[in-house]
Motif scaffolding. Structure first.
Motif, PDB file in Angstrom:
ATOM      1  N   THR A  42     -30.244 -20.364  -0.067  1.00 52.32           N
ATOM      2  CA  THR A  42     -30.020 -20.892   1.273  1.00 52.32           C
ATOM      3  C   THR A  42     -30.850 -22.155   1.436  1.00 52.32           C
ATOM      4  OG1 THR A  42     -31.798 -19.507   2.191  1.00 52.32           O
ATOM      5  CG2 THR A  42     -29.556 -18.629   2.294  1.00 52.32           C
ATOM      6  N   TYR A  43     -30.409 -23.021   2.356  1.00 48.98           N
ATOM      7  CA  TYR A  43     -31.133 -24.267   2.610  1.00 48.98           C
ATOM      8  C   TYR A  43     -31.531 -24.309   4.075  1.00 48.98           C
ATOM      9  CZ  TYR A  43     -32.249 -29.205   3.085  1.00 48.98           C
ATOM     10  OH  TYR A  43     -32.895 -30.381   3.351  1.00 48.98           O
ATOM     11  N   ASP A  44     -32.808 -24.479   4.315  1.00 50.84           N
ATOM     12  CA  ASP A  44     -33.330 -24.606   5.669  1.00 50.84           C
ATOM     13  C   ASP A  44     -33.429 -26.090   5.991  1.00 50.84           C
ATOM     14  OD1 ASP A  44     -35.043 -24.825   7.955  1.00 50.84           O
ATOM     15  OD2 ASP A  44     -35.794 -22.806   7.562  1.00 50.84           O
ATOM     16  N   ASN A  45     -32.529 -26.569   6.804  1.00 46.77           N
ATOM     17  CA  ASN A  45     -32.460 -28.002   7.096  1.00 46.77           C
ATOM     18  C   ASN A  45     -33.685 -28.496   7.848  1.00 46.77           C
ATOM     19  OD1 ASN A  45     -30.831 -30.511   7.085  1.00 46.77           O
ATOM     20  ND2 ASN A  45     -30.877 -30.259   9.311  1.00 46.77           N
ATOM     21  N   LYS A  46     -34.262 -27.638   8.688  1.00 47.52           N
ATOM     22  CA  LYS A  46     -35.422 -28.036   9.481  1.00 47.52           C
ATOM     23  C   LYS A  46     -36.646 -28.248   8.603  1.00 47.52           C
ATOM     24  CE  LYS A  46     -38.255 -26.603  13.427  1.00 47.52           C
ATOM     25  NZ  LYS A  46     -38.461 -25.562  14.471  1.00 47.52           N
ATOM     26  N   SER A  47     -36.911 -27.304   7.727  1.00 45.93           N
ATOM     27  CA  SER A  47     -38.098 -27.392   6.871  1.00 45.93           C
ATOM     28  C   SER A  47     -37.813 -28.073   5.546  1.00 45.93           C
ATOM     29  CB  SER A  47     -38.658 -25.992   6.602  1.00 45.93           C
ATOM     30  OG  SER A  47     -37.714 -25.201   5.888  1.00 45.93           O
ATOM     31  N   LYS A  48     -36.523 -28.351   5.278  1.00 46.73           N
ATOM     32  CA  LYS A  48     -36.079 -28.937   4.003  1.00 46.73           C
ATOM     33  C   LYS A  48     -36.528 -28.078   2.822  1.00 46.73           C
ATOM     34  CE  LYS A  48     -35.894 -33.695   5.718  1.00 46.73           C
ATOM     35  NZ  LYS A  48     -34.436 -33.625   5.910  1.00 46.73           N
ATOM     36  N   GLU A  49     -36.315 -26.786   2.966  1.00 45.77           N
ATOM     37  CA  GLU A  49     -36.689 -25.825   1.934  1.00 45.77           C
ATOM     38  C   GLU A  49     -35.454 -25.173   1.338  1.00 45.77           C
ATOM     39  OE1 GLU A  49     -41.008 -24.425   3.798  1.00 45.77           O
ATOM     40  OE2 GLU A  49     -39.230 -23.154   4.016  1.00 45.77           O
ATOM     41  N   VAL A  50     -35.432 -25.072   0.012  1.00 45.94           N
ATOM     42  CA  VAL A  50     -34.386 -24.329  -0.686  1.00 45.94           C
ATOM     43  C   VAL A  50     -34.965 -22.953  -1.000  1.00 45.94           C
ATOM     44  CG1 VAL A  50     -32.877 -24.231  -2.697  1.00 45.94           C
ATOM     45  CG2 VAL A  50     -33.454 -26.455  -1.674  1.00 45.94           C
ATOM     46  N   ILE A  51     -34.328 -21.919  -0.489  1.00 41.09           N
ATOM     47  CA  ILE A  51     -34.815 -20.553  -0.643  1.00 41.09           C
ATOM     48  C   ILE A  51     -33.903 -19.837  -1.628  1.00 41.09           C
ATOM     49  CG2 ILE A  51     -35.469 -18.425   0.521  1.00 41.09           C
ATOM     50  CD1 ILE A  51     -36.992 -20.923   1.470  1.00 41.09           C
ATOM     51  N   VAL A  52     -34.457 -19.488  -2.780  1.00 45.61           N
ATOM     52  CA  VAL A  52     -33.691 -18.819  -3.839  1.00 45.61           C
ATOM     53  C   VAL A  52     -34.263 -17.428  -4.045  1.00 45.61           C
ATOM     54  CG1 VAL A  52     -32.945 -18.937  -6.256  1.00 45.61           C
ATOM     55  CG2 VAL A  52     -33.304 -21.058  -4.945  1.00 45.61           C
ATOM     56  N   ARG A  53     -33.360 -16.465  -4.174  1.00 40.76           N
ATOM     57  CA  ARG A  53     -33.793 -15.110  -4.493  1.00 40.76           C
ATOM     58  C   ARG A  53     -32.953 -14.552  -5.627  1.00 40.76           C
ATOM     59  NH1 ARG A  53     -34.808 -15.259   1.125  1.00 40.76           N
ATOM     60  NH2 ARG A  53     -32.636 -14.808   1.632  1.00 40.76           N
ATOM     61  N   THR A  54     -33.605 -13.909  -6.581  1.00 45.99           N
ATOM     62  CA  THR A  54     -32.889 -13.221  -7.652  1.00 45.99           C
ATOM     63  C   THR A  54     -32.211 -11.986  -7.062  1.00 45.99           C
ATOM     64  OG1 THR A  54     -34.732 -11.771  -8.229  1.00 45.99           O
ATOM     65  CG2 THR A  54     -34.707 -13.953  -9.263  1.00 45.99           C
ATOM     66  N   PRO A  55     -31.349 -11.304  -7.823  1.00 46.78           N
ATOM     67  CA  PRO A  55     -30.728 -10.083  -7.279  1.00 46.78           C
ATOM     68  C   PRO A  55     -31.759  -9.072  -6.781  1.00 46.78           C
ATOM     69  CG  PRO A  55     -29.567 -10.777  -9.241  1.00 46.78           C
ATOM     70  CD  PRO A  55     -30.756 -11.683  -9.131  1.00 46.78           C
ATOM     71  N   THR A  56     -32.797  -8.825  -7.564  1.00 50.62           N
ATOM     72  CA  THR A  56     -33.838  -7.895  -7.120  1.00 50.62           C
ATOM     73  C   THR A  56     -34.617  -8.473  -5.949  1.00 50.62           C
ATOM     74  OG1 THR A  56     -34.048  -6.909  -9.318  1.00 50.62           O
ATOM     75  CG2 THR A  56     -35.908  -6.635  -7.821  1.00 50.62           C
ATOM     76  N   GLY A  57     -34.850  -9.783  -5.969  1.00 53.18           N
ATOM     77  CA  GLY A  57     -35.528 -10.434  -4.857  1.00 53.18           C
ATOM     78  C   GLY A  57     -34.754 -10.310  -3.566  1.00 53.18           C
ATOM     79  N   GLU A  58     -33.420 -10.388  -3.643  1.00 50.84           N
ATOM     80  CA  GLU A  58     -32.581 -10.227  -2.452  1.00 50.84           C
ATOM     81  C   GLU A  58     -32.657  -8.791  -1.942  1.00 50.84           C
ATOM     82  OE1 GLU A  58     -30.022 -10.962   0.694  1.00 50.84           O
ATOM     83  OE2 GLU A  58     -31.163 -12.344  -0.567  1.00 50.84           O
ATOM     84  N   GLU A  59     -32.698  -7.832  -2.839  1.00 47.94           N
ATOM     85  CA  GLU A  59     -32.844  -6.431  -2.428  1.00 47.94           C
ATOM     86  C   GLU A  59     -34.155  -6.225  -1.683  1.00 47.94           C
ATOM     87  OE1 GLU A  59     -32.493  -4.149  -5.979  1.00 47.94           O
ATOM     88  OE2 GLU A  59     -30.352  -4.592  -6.274  1.00 47.94           O
ATOM     89  N   GLN A  60     -35.235  -6.818  -2.212  1.00 52.13           N
ATOM     90  CA  GLN A  60     -36.532  -6.701  -1.554  1.00 52.13           C
ATOM     91  C   GLN A  60     -36.538  -7.396  -0.198  1.00 52.13           C
ATOM     92  OE1 GLN A  60     -37.682  -4.091  -3.447  1.00 52.13           O
ATOM     93  NE2 GLN A  60     -39.640  -4.978  -2.871  1.00 52.13           N
ATOM     94  N   PHE A  61     -35.823  -8.528  -0.100  1.00 50.61           N
ATOM     95  CA  PHE A  61     -35.738  -9.253   1.167  1.00 50.61           C
ATOM     96  C   PHE A  61     -35.048  -8.402   2.226  1.00 50.61           C
ATOM     97  CE2 PHE A  61     -33.386 -12.275   3.941  1.00 50.61           C
ATOM     98  CZ  PHE A  61     -34.474 -12.888   4.536  1.00 50.61           C
ATOM     99  N   GLN A  62     -34.000  -7.693   1.842  1.00 44.93           N
ATOM    100  CA  GLN A  62     -33.294  -6.828   2.788  1.00 44.93           C
ATOM    101  C   GLN A  62     -34.190  -5.673   3.245  1.00 44.93           C
ATOM    102  OE1 GLN A  62     -30.545  -7.747   4.225  1.00 44.93           O
ATOM    103  NE2 GLN A  62     -30.497  -9.546   2.879  1.00 44.93           N
ATOM    104  N   LYS A  63     -34.989  -5.140   2.335  1.00 51.58           N
ATOM    105  CA  LYS A  63     -35.951  -4.100   2.726  1.00 51.58           C
ATOM    106  C   LYS A  63     -36.970  -4.673   3.700  1.00 51.58           C
ATOM    107  CE  LYS A  63     -35.715  -1.407  -1.572  1.00 51.58           C
ATOM    108  NZ  LYS A  63     -36.477  -0.948  -2.764  1.00 51.58           N
ATOM    109  N   LEU A  64     -37.392  -5.889   3.430  1.00 53.11           N
ATOM    110  CA  LEU A  64     -38.375  -6.554   4.271  1.00 53.11           C
ATOM    111  C   LEU A  64     -37.846  -6.736   5.687  1.00 53.11           C
ATOM    112  CD1 LEU A  64     -41.142  -8.172   4.191  1.00 53.11           C
ATOM    113  CD2 LEU A  64     -39.719 -10.187   3.816  1.00 53.11           C
ATOM    114  N   ARG A  65     -36.601  -7.169   5.802  1.00 51.57           N
ATOM    115  CA  ARG A  65     -36.035  -7.488   7.110  1.00 51.57           C
ATOM    116  C   ARG A  65     -35.531  -6.263   7.873  1.00 51.57           C
ATOM    117  NH1 ARG A  65     -38.033 -12.100   8.476  1.00 51.57           N
ATOM    118  NH2 ARG A  65     -36.485 -12.158  10.134  1.00 51.57           N
ATOM    119  N   SER A  66     -34.977  -5.272   7.156  1.00 46.97           N
ATOM    120  CA  SER A  66     -34.332  -4.171   7.882  1.00 46.97           C
ATOM    121  C   SER A  66     -34.634  -2.787   7.327  1.00 46.97           C
ATOM    122  CB  SER A  66     -32.813  -4.384   7.898  1.00 46.97           C
ATOM    123  OG  SER A  66     -32.301  -4.469   6.573  1.00 46.97           O
ATOM    124  N   GLY A  67     -35.517  -2.686   6.353  1.00 44.98           N
ATOM    125  CA  GLY A  67     -35.832  -1.388   5.774  1.00 44.98           C
ATOM    126  C   GLY A  67     -36.773  -0.574   6.646  1.00 44.98           C
TER     127      GLY A  67
END
Length: 298
Positions: free
Chosen positions: A133-158
């Motif tokens: 994903t690209y955050d236009n405000k901060s000009k940051e490219v946010i990349v997550r591996t498959p396992t990283g995306e799983e952890q992100f979902q736990k972080l946000r809604s687990g």
């Protein structure tokens, strides 16, 4: 109650592709203002080739789902996606990738520089899984591996236990100067607001640190204070949490104490886990708190 802390971020081993040549770190690109993060780790070695952001292949590290090998006889990098059953073959300088025998065009050519292999970030996530994903405000490219995306979902809604573990596992980004602990000891205390997982205090050897996790899943150190030494203070001190929960990790005694703290700062221990008596409890750091319900899930 006295607070103690230990750094809890999981060290991510960057195993990757070995190419012939020097292992000297390649110079970061000077032609882009974008900041790139992979699984919360800032990438200080990013190239810009023909307007495309290129990241080190080894940085896309996910041993549970992706493996890398190097075929020296053909100078070919071989990537196996163990989940999607995809085999990718790459060669330096080519603008195509061989995916299960089929040629696929790349946004920019595979680039080997000073022994490091760089590939387009878009290709990484489209072919190997994960997200970008690209955050236009901060000009940051946010990349997550498959396992990283799983952890992100736990972080946000687990649930709170899994979300807090995911939060502590994130590498901490220090936006100010880095203060080192001054005192001694091997005990750590993590304090979260009651019902929350996305912000917390840690104190270790007298160094008090406040961390917030932003909407992109980046753990930012907002404030630090050396409470017993001469290393000073940096950032803006946050307001007190009020009702909160704590997890005290006594490394030397191999004990975990945990419980609640009321709005007056009085603590009440819920339980102590003797990790040395039970192999199943060996790595326990976060436990459920009786009566606690998550309030910051998205």
């Amino acid at each position: 109650m006295k607070k103690w802390m230990k750094t809890a971020a999981v060290a991510l081993t960057m195993a990757g592709v070995v190419n012939g040549g020097s292992a000297v770190k390649a110079a970061p690109s000077t032609t882009t203002t974008q900041k790139v993060f992979i699984n919360g780790i800032y990438q200080d070695d990013v190239l810009n080739v023909n307007g495309r952001t290129m990241v080190q292949l080894r940085s896309f590290h996910d041993p549970a789902k992706i493996s890398y090998t190097y075929e020296s006889s053909t100078k070919t990098i071989i990537i196996n996606n163990l989940v999607n059953k995809i085999t990718v073959r790459l060669k330096d300088g080519l603008r195509t990738a061989d995916i299960n025998g089929k040629k696929i065009a790349l946004d920019a050519p595979v680039t080997v520089k000073r022994g490091r292999t760089y590939i387009p970030v878009r290709f990484v996530t489209e072919m190997l899984g994960g997200t970008t994903t690209y955050d236009n405000k901060s000009k940051e490219v946010i990349v997550r591996t498959p396992t990283g995306e799983e952890q992100f979902q736990k972080l946000r809604s687990g649930d709170l236990v899994n979300a807090r573990l995911a939060a502590l596992a994130l590498p901490k980004l220090n936006l100010e100067s880095d203060i080192q602990p001054y005192g001694e000891g091997f005990t750590t205390l993590y304090t979260f607001p009651r019902g929350e997982a996305l912000r917390y205090f840690i104190e270790y050897r007298g160094l008090l640190t406040y961390v917030e996790i932003n909407e992109n899943g980046l753990a930012e150190i907002k404030w630090q204070k050396d409470t017993i030494g001469e290393n000073g203070e940096t950032g803006t001190e946050p307001k007190a949490f009020g009702e909160s929960v704590y997890f005290m990790d006594n490394l030397m005694a191999d004990l975990l104490h945990y419980g609640t703290i009321d709005s007056n700062g009085e603590s009440k221990e819920q339980a102590t886990i003797k990790r040395y008596t039970n192999n199943e409890s060996e790595l326990v750091l976060i436990m459920p708190i009786e009566g606690e319900v998550r309030t910051d899930a998205n």
